[in-house]
Design an enzyme around this catalytic site. Structure first.
Site, mmCIF file in Angstrom:
data_model
loop_
_atom_site.group_PDB
_atom_site.id
_atom_site.type_symbol
_atom_site.label_atom_id
_atom_site.label_comp_id
_atom_site.label_asym_id
_atom_site.label_seq_id
_atom_site.Cartn_x
_atom_site.Cartn_y
_atom_site.Cartn_z
ATOM 1 N N TYR A 6 0.852 -1.201 0.000
ATOM 2 C CA TYR A 6 0.000 0.000 0.000
ATOM 3 C C TYR A 6 0.882 1.243 0.000
ATOM 4 O O TYR A 6 1.820 1.336 0.788
ATOM 5 C CB TYR A 6 -0.891 0.026 1.252
ATOM 6 N N GLU A 49 -0.438 4.834 -0.379
ATOM 7 C CA GLU A 49 -1.231 6.061 -0.546
ATOM 8 C C GLU A 49 -0.350 7.295 -0.393
ATOM 9 O O GLU A 49 0.480 7.364 0.524
ATOM 10 C CB GLU A 49 -2.376 6.096 0.471
ATOM 11 N N ASP A 96 -6.926 13.314 -24.917
ATOM 12 C CA ASP A 96 -6.926 11.902 -24.528
ATOM 13 C C ASP A 96 -6.308 11.100 -25.672
ATOM 14 O O ASP A 96 -6.950 10.844 -26.685
ATOM 15 C CB ASP A 96 -8.372 11.471 -24.259
ATOM 16 N N THR A 129 -4.129 5.843 -21.658
ATOM 17 C CA THR A 129 -3.970 4.530 -21.047
ATOM 18 C C THR A 129 -2.551 4.073 -21.380
ATOM 19 O O THR A 129 -1.868 4.690 -22.201
ATOM 20 C CB THR A 129 -4.992 3.509 -21.597
ATOM 21 N N LYS A 158 -2.411 0.234 -24.804
ATOM 22 C CA LYS A 158 -2.847 0.074 -26.203
ATOM 23 C C LYS A 158 -1.587 0.076 -27.086
ATOM 24 O O LYS A 158 -0.769 -0.811 -26.957
ATOM 25 C CB LYS A 158 -3.864 1.159 -26.551
ATOM 26 N N ARG A 178 -2.268 -2.694 -18.100
ATOM 27 C CA ARG A 178 -3.489 -1.872 -18.125
ATOM 28 C C ARG A 178 -3.426 -0.821 -17.029
ATOM 29 O O ARG A 178 -3.404 -1.157 -15.845
ATOM 30 C CB ARG A 178 -4.711 -2.744 -17.911
HETATM 31 N N1 DSN Z 1 -12.612 0.444 -24.569
HETATM 32 C C1 DSN Z 1 -11.470 1.087 -25.169
HETATM 33 C C2 DSN Z 1 -11.361 0.767 -26.607
HETATM 34 O O1 DSN Z 1 -11.503 -0.381 -26.963
HETATM 35 O O2 DSN Z 1 -11.100 1.655 -27.406
HETATM 36 C C3 DSN Z 1 -11.481 2.533 -24.914
HETATM 37 O O3 DSN Z 1 -11.368 2.730 -23.564
#
Ligand code: DSN
Length: 428
Positions: free
Chosen positions: A52, A54, A198, A224, A227, A233
């Site tokens: 933890y 925080e 984003d 994120t 990707k 993730r």
């Molecule tokens: N769900 C994601 C996607 O597949 O693009 C976006 O957060």
């Protein structure tokens, strides 16, 4: 690790094994998915899951942070270096929380945010009507030009001038063209709005220099990490120094408690991997593959939204083929090709049974496939679409897809082939 799991919980072990088999035996074309390296996998599955933490490095609410402080600082410094940002926060659990943190850092609840409609390629958290972001904030939405499938920046500017939002969001989840973040920054400035960008989908392409970075033009950049960036993730926020404290407070204690240190450890590794020449080649190949796949699909008579792609994804309008997106996605899945059905700009069909298919090339590129294989995959997709009621043809395509996958195994460690040192492009 597999042995311990196998011994202790054979039922879960078997399910994990089945998922491994699925991921290696299918042509995975969902543009938001990828394969992480074994190094990222190990870091993410490490003992850091037990801690933890925080707070932030050197300002924690729990003791025992001798190592976690070093790991989080490393991840922050790597993020700043890679994205050329003044400040980075590596704690968001996901892109959704990162976006909400960005909004709450800059404006009060009830303020107006302006983002791309979900059905036109935006994200839920860009103010779509079922998302909490449209309940806690007033939401104004923009669309793409129905004729071109691209942003009409003049129209976006008109909407911004009419509604005077406090935040304008650039970025998308199903937009195949490069986004002009500089123009979004200018429009935001003109109407006195903050610009939040984003780049969840394209952050790997941005760090590789294949797409222009929004960092100079946005107040906050959100992404994120899993990707095109090819990490575990998680979420990441980047901003200018003037917003640093507000961003940190919005993430913790504003929206989150203890950070997931195992994920942050994996993010640190992924950011080092993204800082290599190998990563640049991978990012360039993602785009080359997407262009080749779009071209071949067009030759097979598929209607490609916006006429092609500049990034990792392709949006197919299936109306001219008279096949619903869901029906084709399900048939392709039986043929060992994994895609997702998606709305297309101006879609009159509902999001759960839309008129399009969204595909992308990050996963197949990580496996080492190139333009030649994209032509083969386009042929597979076409064969399934033309024989959608014929299960024996679908089975035949599935066998061929499996054979193709067997020639491009999921790499164990694709960043340091021959065990040489990675060629870092900036030093820490
Ligand atoms: N769900 C994601 C996607 O597949 O693009 C976006 O957060």
């Amino acid at each position: 690790m597999a042995t311990a799991l196998e011994l202790y919980d054979p039922q879960v072990y078997e399910l994990v094994r089945q998922e491994e088999v699925r991921q290696s035996g299918k042509i995975r074309l969902i543009p938001s998915e990828n394969y992480v390296s074994k190094a990222v996998m190990m870091a993410t599955g490490s003992c850091l899951t037990n801690k933890y933490s925080e707070g932030y490095p050197n300002r924690r609410y729990y003791e025992g942070q001798q190592v976690t402080d070093l790991i989080e600082t490393l991840a922050i410094e790597r993020a700043k270096g890679l994205f050329h940002a003044d400040h980075a926060n590596v704690q968001p659990y996901s892109g959704s929380v990162a976006n909400l943190a960005a909004y709450t850092a800059l404006v009060e609840p009830g303020s107006t945010i302006m983002g791309l409609k979900l059905t036109e390629g935006g994200h839920l958290t860009h103010g779509w009507n079922v998302s909490a972001t449209s309940k806690f904030f007033k939401s104004v939405q923009y669309s793409v030009d129905p004729k071109t499938g691209r942003f009409d920046y003049t129209r976006i500017e008109e909407i911004a001038k009419k509604h005077r939002p406090s935040i304008i969001i650039s970025g998308a989840t199903a937009y195949p063209r490069e986004i002009d973040f500089e123009v979004f920054g200018r429009i935001a400035r003109e109407v006195g709005a903050y610009h939040i960008s984003d780049i969840a989908h394209v952050s790997g392409l941005v760090v590789a220099g294949c797409h222009k970075s929004p960092v100079p033009y946005a107040d906050i950049v959100s992404t994120t990490t899993h990707k095109t960036l090819r990490g575990p993730r998680g979420g990441l926020l980047l901003c200018k120094t003037e917003h640093a404290e507000k961003v940190d407070r919005a993430v913790f204690p504003g929206l989150q408690g203890g950070p997931h240190m195992h994920t942050i450890t994996g993010i640190a590794v992924a950011l080092a991997e993204a800082n290599t020449r190998e990563f640049l080649s991978y990012a360039k190949q993602i785009i080359a593959n997407a262009k080749a796949l779009a071209e071949k699909l067009a030759e097979h008579g598929f209607d490609i939204v916006s006429g092609g792609t500049d990034n990792h994804l392709i949006l197919i309008d299936l109306r001219s083929k008279k096949i619903a997106g869901k029906k084709l996605a399900k048939a392709l899945d039986r043929a060992s090709i994994v895609t997702n059905y998606n709305t297309i700009p101006g879609d009159t069909a509902p999001p759960f049974n839309p008129s399009g298919l969204r595909i992308g090339t990050p996963s197949v590129t990580t496996r080492g496939m190139r333009e030649k294989e994209m032509a083969i995959i386009a042929g597979f997709i076409n064969r399934v679409a033309e024989n959608i009621e014929n299960e024996s043809v679908i089975e035949e395509v599935s066998k061929k897809a499996l054979l193709l996958c067997s020639e491009f195994s999921v790499p164990d460690h694709f960043i340091i082939p021959n065990k040489t040192e990675p060629q870092y492009m900036y030093s820490e």
